[in-house]
Enzyme design. Structure first.
Site, PDB file in Angstrom:
ATOM      1  N   ILE A   1       0.857  -1.197   0.000  1.00 26.34           N
ATOM      2  CA  ILE A   1       0.000   0.000   0.000  1.00 26.34           C
ATOM      3  C   ILE A   1       0.891   1.245   0.000  1.00 26.34           C
ATOM      4  O   ILE A   1       1.749   1.393   0.875  1.00 26.34           O
ATOM      5  CB  ILE A   1      -0.890   0.025   1.268  1.00 26.34           C
ATOM      6  CG1 ILE A   1      -1.704  -1.261   1.396  1.00 26.34           C
ATOM      7  CG2 ILE A   1      -1.783   1.251   1.295  1.00 26.34           C
ATOM      8  CD1 ILE A   1      -2.779  -1.462   0.374  1.00 26.34           C
TER       9      ILE A   1
ATOM     10  N   ASN B   1      -5.081  -5.330   8.577  1.00 21.48           N
ATOM     11  CA  ASN B   1      -4.602  -6.477   7.795  1.00 21.48           C
ATOM     12  C   ASN B   1      -4.677  -7.728   8.659  1.00 21.48           C
ATOM     13  O   ASN B   1      -4.572  -7.650   9.884  1.00 21.48           O
ATOM     14  CB  ASN B   1      -3.151  -6.251   7.352  1.00 21.48           C
ATOM     15  CG  ASN B   1      -2.633  -7.386   6.491  1.00 21.48           C
ATOM     16  OD1 ASN B   1      -3.341  -7.906   5.616  1.00 21.48           O
ATOM     17  ND2 ASN B   1      -1.393  -7.793   6.721  1.00 21.48           N
TER      18      ASN B   1
ATOM     19  N   HIS C   1      -2.823 -11.508   9.068  1.00 22.28           N
ATOM     20  CA  HIS C   1      -1.645 -12.283   8.658  1.00 22.28           C
ATOM     21  C   HIS C   1      -1.789 -13.695   9.224  1.00 22.28           C
ATOM     22  O   HIS C   1      -2.143 -13.856  10.403  1.00 22.28           O
ATOM     23  CB  HIS C   1      -0.374 -11.610   9.194  1.00 22.28           C
ATOM     24  CG  HIS C   1       0.877 -12.255   8.705  1.00 22.28           C
ATOM     25  ND1 HIS C   1       1.355 -12.054   7.432  1.00 22.28           N
ATOM     26  CD2 HIS C   1       1.715 -13.134   9.289  1.00 22.28           C
ATOM     27  CE1 HIS C   1       2.463 -12.779   7.262  1.00 22.28           C
ATOM     28  NE2 HIS C   1       2.696 -13.451   8.376  1.00 22.28           N
TER      29      HIS C   1
HETATM   30  C1  GRF Z   1      -5.278 -15.363   4.331  1.00 23.30           C
HETATM   31  O1  GRF Z   1      -4.586 -16.439   4.878  1.00 23.30           O
HETATM   32  C2  GRF Z   1      -4.797 -14.095   4.970  1.00 23.30           C
HETATM   33  O2  GRF Z   1      -4.358 -14.252   6.269  1.00 23.30           O
HETATM   34  C3  GRF Z   1      -3.634 -13.712   4.110  1.00 23.30           C
HETATM   35  O3  GRF Z   1      -4.016 -14.106   2.811  1.00 23.30           O
HETATM   36  C4  GRF Z   1      -4.936 -15.183   2.869  1.00 23.30           C
HETATM   37  C5  GRF Z   1      -6.133 -14.845   2.024  1.00 23.30           C
HETATM   38  O4  GRF Z   1      -6.953 -15.955   1.842  1.00 23.30           O
HETATM   39  N1  GRF Z   1      -3.277 -12.339   4.292  1.00 23.30           N
HETATM   40  P1  GRF Z   1      -8.375 -15.809   1.132  1.00 23.30           P
HETATM   41  O5  GRF Z   1      -8.124 -15.283  -0.256  1.00 23.30           O
HETATM   42  O6  GRF Z   1      -9.196 -14.898   1.953  1.00 23.30           O
HETATM   43  O7  GRF Z   1      -8.940 -17.201   1.103  1.00 23.30           O
END
Ligand code: GRF
Length: 204
Positions: free
Chosen positions: A104, A118, A120
């Protein structure tokens, strides 16, 4: 020539709820989960889905759930005026990142100070930073001596994966567990907790 898809920017939307944009680069299961959770919510709505890839499956999910979506490429992100205008016209109050793989830009973080979250798929500050996404994260956890993983929800600031942590949930890595299995269990945690953490954070 830049073309934004599916977004109507001619009329200003009515301003009654907190309007959030969800950013996702791939499948978008978290994006869909957030859209479903906030559908009919009294204070918050998912008003826009943003992706950087025209073939991202999240676009299909957004369409099926009647949420406007827009593709913004890395090059288009450099056009500050255009981006600001898009978010202003769509009356976006905050942003939820859910698997968004583009960094970003600083001007956008300044536009939404402490209003970008966000998620993670590990316990930050370990297993974060550049290149740490998807299966890379789960493999790194399994190959380490950590013995546990989990989810981290944090505020996005100028330092990558380093903004203020507002929520974590952990789980034990099972003996002999594969990265794929760990990913599935972590996704369950994400779907369970991300909507309520977003709700609590953005509710006035
Ligand atoms: C998730 O594991 C999230 O934590 C990470 O990217 C993944 C996205 O998965 N940042 P989805 O596309 O929502 O299934």
């Amino acid at each position: 020539m830049i073309s934004f898809t599916f977004v109507q920017t001619t009329d200003m939307p009515e301003k009654s709820k907190i309007r959030l944009a969800v950013f996702a680069s791939g499948s978008g299961s978290n994006a869909e989960n957030l859209i479903r959770y906030f559908s009919g919510h009294p204070y918050i709505e998912i008003a826009l889905v943003v992706t950087n890839r025209e073939d991202a499956f999240v676009l299909k999910r957004a369409e099926a759930l009647n949420v406007p979506s827009v593709v913004i490429t890395s090059r288009e992100w450099q056009q500050e005026g255009l981006i600001k205008n898009l978010f202003f016209k769509n009356n976006i109050d905050g942003v939820v990142l859910a698997g968004y793989l583009i960094l970003i830009p600083q001007y956008f973080i300044n536009l939404y100070p402490e209003k970008i979250l966000n998620i993670h798929p590990a316990l930050l500050p370990e297993f974060g930073g550049k290149g740490m996404y998807g299966m890379h994260v789960h493999r790194a956890v399994i190959n380490s001596a950590a013995g546990k993983s989990g989810i981290t929800i944090h505020v996005v600031d100028e330092a990558y994966d380093r903004g203020q942590i507002i929520f974590q949930r952990s789980l034990k890595v099972l003996p002999g567990e594969t990265p794929e299995n760990l990913a599935k269990r972590i996704q369950k945690l994400e779907h369970r907790y991300y909507p309520t953490v977003v709700e609590k954070y953005f509710t006035p």
